[in-house]
Scaffold this active site. Structure first.
Site, short mmCIF file in Angstrom:
data_model
loop_
_atom_site.label_atom_id
_atom_site.label_comp_id
_atom_site.label_asym_id
_atom_site.label_seq_id
_atom_site.Cartn_x
_atom_site.Cartn_y
_atom_site.Cartn_z
N ASP A 1 -52.26 21.18 3.18
CA ASP A 1 -51.47 20.22 2.41
C ASP A 1 -52.29 19.19 1.66
O ASP A 1 -51.74 18.34 0.96
CB ASP A 1 -50.46 19.51 3.32
CG ASP A 1 -51.14 18.76 4.46
OD1 ASP A 1 -52.37 18.60 4.44
OD2 ASP A 1 -50.42 18.33 5.39
N ASP B 1 -52.02 25.94 14.07
CA ASP B 1 -51.65 25.91 12.67
C ASP B 1 -52.94 25.93 11.85
O ASP B 1 -53.55 24.89 11.58
CB ASP B 1 -50.83 24.65 12.40
CG ASP B 1 -49.87 24.81 11.25
OD1 ASP B 1 -49.62 25.94 10.84
OD2 ASP B 1 -49.36 23.78 10.77
#
Length: 524
Positions: free
Chosen positions: A289, A406
């Site tokens: 991100d 993740d």
């Protein structure tokens, strides 16, 4: 230190280049192959070195040989290869090198001279895609009074920022190619080859991990008890078990095809758990991100550990420890050096967000089971079966559950927070699905019953379109890693355990909590 440090070789002929690293390194290119020698440790009258052979071509290298120039040194113990004179040839498990992958062998020697690679011959490889020498690393950057978090959903996650308070800590840097500092730990001239990374042997303990001479060390018994190809290396007046590193290198096809073997398993304070397979159940998701990570704030890492570096929009390491996250309107982003990379056909290193807690700088070995956490028949998860990763925790997520890793993958999906559109100058639509990124977009495009090759081709094309077209080479390589080494797997199931961090990982992130000797055997 600059996070993005990629050096390209422009000649397709045989060429020798010298790279700046923790120790001397040279590389020799021949056809689709590239052999790089690096001195891993040097104690004056002796040394240990690693030679890594990479395939920069478009098809498998099916065999290889490397000529070593002794330069006044003599070669001793060698692992993951067969030595005849000055010629090293592969053993059974590392003769084949897939495109974009590498294998390695290691050896120790004595004398005042230092060897280099004088010849390389490879069979196969197809058309060379051009060779490159990359030692991307990010130095640790001190930070102040904030923290960030990552969030994940069914296919991906992202990170945001929140606040906490802490004292700042000074910055430091380390090179990604560094192994461990030279040390007189253990017997003089001897070290531990811990799954391809060299560490000093402890003087003051025979089992577990320790901290001596400002460096992590390994007890002799723990080093000798690991499975795979590692063990005690180097010369000593006591014969001990220094030859154990190469004796069984070809006995298991499931181990890594390089000296950084398939497992970086370790114990905490006893040797009883060394070499054990991962036991805890979990699964992997993906995200990138572009936000400043949770572990880039000094208040979120142990006091003995430097925080993770943050970078500017153009990937320069930030000196401002108080820089706000780009996801909160600040100018601090993730550094490109956090992309994953393959060590061999069966082992990769990388970074990940995990569940909350004291996780910053911890490393985890994960082994993929071949199933998908989502259920159903995911061809990528099936193709990933048996491969392993070691990941370091750099972020947390408020919806990342225990056992979930993740993984940081460029193009993996921005999740709840998106600083990538601004940083890279791309539209939201180019980034694929908000959760799941490029691969989720490919599955929407192709349907959920397409072949693995179709998914991988679609994913690879998006990697090139978004990153390659903009000259974001390191991000492009990390994205292509997901398509190729990671087999475009969609939330694969895995087994995991906490392990000691390899030097290649701590060197790249700057986070090393080895002094705490607090590896946990818990699945929580």
């Amino acid at each position: 230190m600059i996070c993005n440090n990629v050096k390209s070789l422009t000649t397709a002929a045989i060429a020798v280049v010298f790279a700046i690293s923790a120790g001397f390194a040279n590389a020799l290119v021949s056809g689709a192959g590239e052999a790089t020698l690096s001195i891993q440790n040097d104690w004056g009258n002796g040394f240990c070195a690693e030679v890594r052979i990479a395939n920069n071509g478009t098809s498998n290298i099916t065999n290889w040989s490397v000529e070593l120039a002794a330069n006044g040194s003599s070669f001793g113990n060698l692992w993951n290869g067969s030595l005849s004179g000055n010629t090293v040839t592969p053993v059974a498990h590392n003769s084949t090198i897939a495109p974009g992958s590498s294998v390695a062998f290691g050896f120790c020697g004595s004398g005042s001279g230092r060897p280099d690679v004088s010849g390389l011959s490879v069979t196969g490889g197809g058309t060379s895609g051009g060779s490159s020498s990359s030692s991307s690393s990010s130095s640790s950057s001190s930070s102040s009074s904030s923290s960030s978090s990552s969030s994940s959903s069914s296919s991906s996650s992202s990170s945001s920022s929140s606040s906490s308070s802490s004292s700042s800590s000074s910055s430091s840097s380390s090179s990604s190619s560094s192994s461990s500092s030279s040390s007189t730990g253990g017997s003089a001239g001897q070290q531990c080859n811990w799954y391809g990374t060299l560490y000093p042997l402890c003087n003051n303990q025979s089992s577990g991990w320790g901290w001596e001479n400002n460096s992590s060390c390994i007890g002799r018994d723990t080093c000798s008890s690991q499975d795979g190809n590692g063990g005690i290396v180097g010369s000593s007046s006591s014969s001990s078990s220094s030859s154990s590193s190469s004796s069984s290198s070809s006995s298991s096809s499931s181990s890594s095809s390089s000296s950084s073997s398939s497992s970086s398993s370790s114990s905490s304070s006893s040797s009883s758990s060394s070499g054990s397979a991962p036991q805890c159940d979990g699964y992997a998701t993906r995200y990138w991100d572009c936000c400043k990570a949770h572990c880039s704030w000094s208040g979120n890492v142990p006091s003995v550990t430097q925080p993770l570096s943050a970078c500017s929009a153009n990937n320069q390491t930030l000196g401002d420890v108080n820089a706000g996250s780009s996801c909160d309107g600040g100018n601090a982003h993730m550094c490109y050096g956090l992309t994953p990379w393959s060590v061999s056909n069966t082992l990769s290193y990388g970074f990940a967000a995990t569940s909350s807690g004291d996780v910053c700088g911890r490393c985890y070995e994960i082994q993929f089971t071949g199933a998908s956490h989502n259920g159903g028949n995911d061809p990528g998860s099936a193709a990933l079966s048996g491969k392993r990763m070691i990941v370091q925790a750099t972020n947390i997520g408020y919806d990342v559950s225990g056992g979930q890793f993740d993984i940081l993958v460029p193009g993996g999906g921005v999740g709840a927070f998106n600083a990538c559109s601004d940083q890279w100058g791309v539209s939201n639509s180019e980034l694929g699905a908000q959760y799941g990124g490029f691969l989720a977009a490919c599955k929407d495009e192709l349907g959920y019953n397409a072949s693995l090759s179709q998914y991988k081709s679609c994913l690879s094309n998006r990697c090139d379109s978004v990153f390659g077209s903009r000259g974001l080479t390191e991000l492009q390589q990390g994205c292509q890693w997901y398509a190729n080494w990671f087999e475009a797997a969609d939330n694969p199931a895995l087994k995991w355990k906490e392990v000691a961090c390899p030097a290649a990982i701590t060197g790249r992130s700057g986070m090393n909590r080895g002094a705490l000797n607090d590896i946990s055997n818990s699945c929580n």
